[in-house]
Design an enzyme around this catalytic site. Structure first.
Site, short mmCIF file in Angstrom:
data_model
loop_
_atom_site.label_atom_id
_atom_site.label_comp_id
_atom_site.label_asym_id
_atom_site.label_seq_id
_atom_site.Cartn_x
_atom_site.Cartn_y
_atom_site.Cartn_z
N LYS A 186 0.82 -1.27 0.11
CA LYS A 186 -0.06 -0.02 -0.02
C LYS A 186 1.00 1.09 -0.06
O LYS A 186 2.12 1.01 0.44
CB LYS A 186 -0.90 0.02 1.23
CG LYS A 186 -1.78 -1.36 1.37
CD LYS A 186 -2.72 -1.47 0.18
CE LYS A 186 -3.87 -2.30 0.14
NZ LYS A 186 -3.76 -3.76 0.17
C1 PLP Z 1 -5.21 -4.72 0.87
C2 PLP Z 1 -6.45 -4.76 0.78
C3 PLP Z 1 -7.26 -5.21 1.83
C4 PLP Z 1 -6.78 -6.11 2.91
O1 PLP Z 1 -5.73 -5.53 3.99
P1 PLP Z 1 -4.60 -6.42 4.40
O2 PLP Z 1 -4.08 -5.36 5.19
O3 PLP Z 1 -3.95 -7.19 3.54
O4 PLP Z 1 -5.72 -7.40 5.36
C5 PLP Z 1 -8.62 -5.04 1.70
N1 PLP Z 1 -9.33 -4.51 0.57
C6 PLP Z 1 -8.62 -4.14 -0.20
C7 PLP Z 1 -9.25 -3.41 -1.57
C8 PLP Z 1 -7.22 -3.98 -0.17
O5 PLP Z 1 -6.46 -3.70 -1.23
#
Ligand code: PLP
Length: 387
Positions: A186
């Site tokens: 992210k």
């Molecule tokens: C990354 C992501 C998640 C989940 O986050 P984690 O930290 O990997 O549990 C949920 N929804 C979307 C759209 C994502 O990109």
């Protein structure tokens, strides 16, 4: 992953020396799990979101699960969401015993089509869970107008939208419950982690309780457990990385936008010089005010190509270019098919899920990388073009 030294992965996190030193300081401090750094990170995030309460969790999935629990969503409830997301979005809805209801996407934004939401609302609908794919928000005015009219909660899966905006306001600084992920890919990462922006201190206390076994402390030695909670806390090691990332975020964001701009220009120039202007390669929405450019995704014109996406990815990989698929439609997964969901019920999501491709985009990429990727991609499309 290729061993080629010039291999460009689809994403790569950036940590500076200050971050590495800050982690080492926490490790040496004698307190490594949730403590003073977490409190500082939550306070800094709260300030970032205009004073709204913020609580952090072990990951984005736990953050969304706790958002649903705070909203009191459970068995018998329906939650409207999009089939084009990481499966975590609908898994957490199933996880609290509720039912995900999938509404098809808008092919241009690739987000849930808000024009189709009202038709999916039933007497059991309790919430809408939109996803801002690649960091592009939905029409927030329309979203909250629908929620208000039908008395629904909104749990924003803003996992990809840290730093994105709507009409000059940061995503998370307004609205109902807003969930972010700090997973390694992210725009802002704590390696793993997430945060939830809440409406008031009462909700924040409830989120804290769900985060740690359902526990409430009473005085110096007392405690009680009155709801079932999990073990979803974020550690100080992760929090201190987040504090450092927040300082770097403006520079990262600027760089992402510059690279995205270069992608549009380079891909269009390559298509033109290859005389492939009739090829219906779909580029993202050119929104440089709201999007945080979490990803740069193209949709391949598979009907105009004599190959599938897998071959395009393999040939790009052979050129030293990593790509990703974000995402196949959730309704095509066995867990969902076995519960009666049909991928054909959301045909646009089915098509996009089959043909979407994430190109590399991360702050430490070089300008030359963009040209190399654009010409590599267009060269492959030309080779397999039916025309
Ligand atoms: C990354 C992501 C998640 C989940 O986050 P984690 O930290 O990997 O549990 C949920 N929804 C979307 C759209 C994502 O990109």
């Amino acid at each position: 992953m290729s061993n080629n030294p010039s291999f460009i992965p689809f994403t790569r996190p950036s940590f500076n020396q200050e971050t590495i030193d800050a982690v080492a300081d926490v490790l040496r401090s004698g307190w490594v799990t949730s403590g003073p750094k977490l409190a500082e990170f939550e306070a800094t995030l709260s300030e970032y979101f205009g004073g709204r309460p913020v609580r952090c969790f072990a990951n984005g999935t736990a953050t969304m699960k706790i958002a649903l629990q705070v909203a009191g969503i459970g068995p018998g409830d329906e939650v409207i969401t999009t089939p084009i997301s990481w499966v975590a979005t609908s898994n957490v809805i199933l996880g609290v015993g509720a039912k995900p209801v999938f509404v098809d996407i808008d092919p241009v934004t690739r987000n849930i089509d808000l024009h189709k939401v009202t038709a999916a609302i039933t007497s059991k609908t309790r919430a809408i869970m939109p996803v801002y794919l690649a960091g592009l928000p939905v029409d927030m005015d329309r979203l909250y107008a629908i929620a208000k009219q039908h008395h629904l909660r909104v749990i924003e899966d803003a996992a990809q939208a840290f730093g994105s905006q709507w009409k000059g306001q940061k995503i998370g600084s307004f609205g109902d419950l807003v969930s972010f992920s700090f997973q390694a890919n992210k725009n802002l990462t704590t390696v793993e982690g997430g945060c939830l922006v809440l409406n008031d201190d009462c909700e924040a206390k409830l989120a804290e309780k769900f985060r740690l076994q359902g526990l409430t402390r009473q005085g110096i030695d007392g405690m009680d457990v009155d709801v079932l909670g999990g073990k979803d806390n974020l550690t100080d090691v992760n929090a201190v990385i987040g504090l450092q990332q927040l300082k770097q975020l403006p520079a990262y964001q600027t760089r992402r936008a510059v690279l995205a701009r270069q992608y549009f220009d380079a891909i269009r120039a390559e298509l033109k010089s290859a005389e492939l202007e009739a090829l219906k390669l779909e580029l993202p929405v050119e929104n440089f005010t709201d999007s945080n450019w979490h990803m740069f995704q193209v949709v391949l014109p598979l009907e105009q190509l004599a190959c599938d996406r897998a071959l395009v990815m393999t040939e790009l990989k052979d050129l030293g270019i990593g790509t990703g698929v974000h995402y196949p439609a959730i309704t095509g997964f066995s867990l969902y098919k076995n519960q009666g969901y049909k991928i054909s019920d959301t045909p646009i999501a089915a098509r996009i899920g089959r043909s979407i491709l994430t190109l590399p985009l991360f702050p430490s990429m070089a300008d030359e990388d963009i040209g190399r990727i654009a010409s590599g991609l267009v060269g492959i499309l030309k080779k397999h073009s039916k025309n």
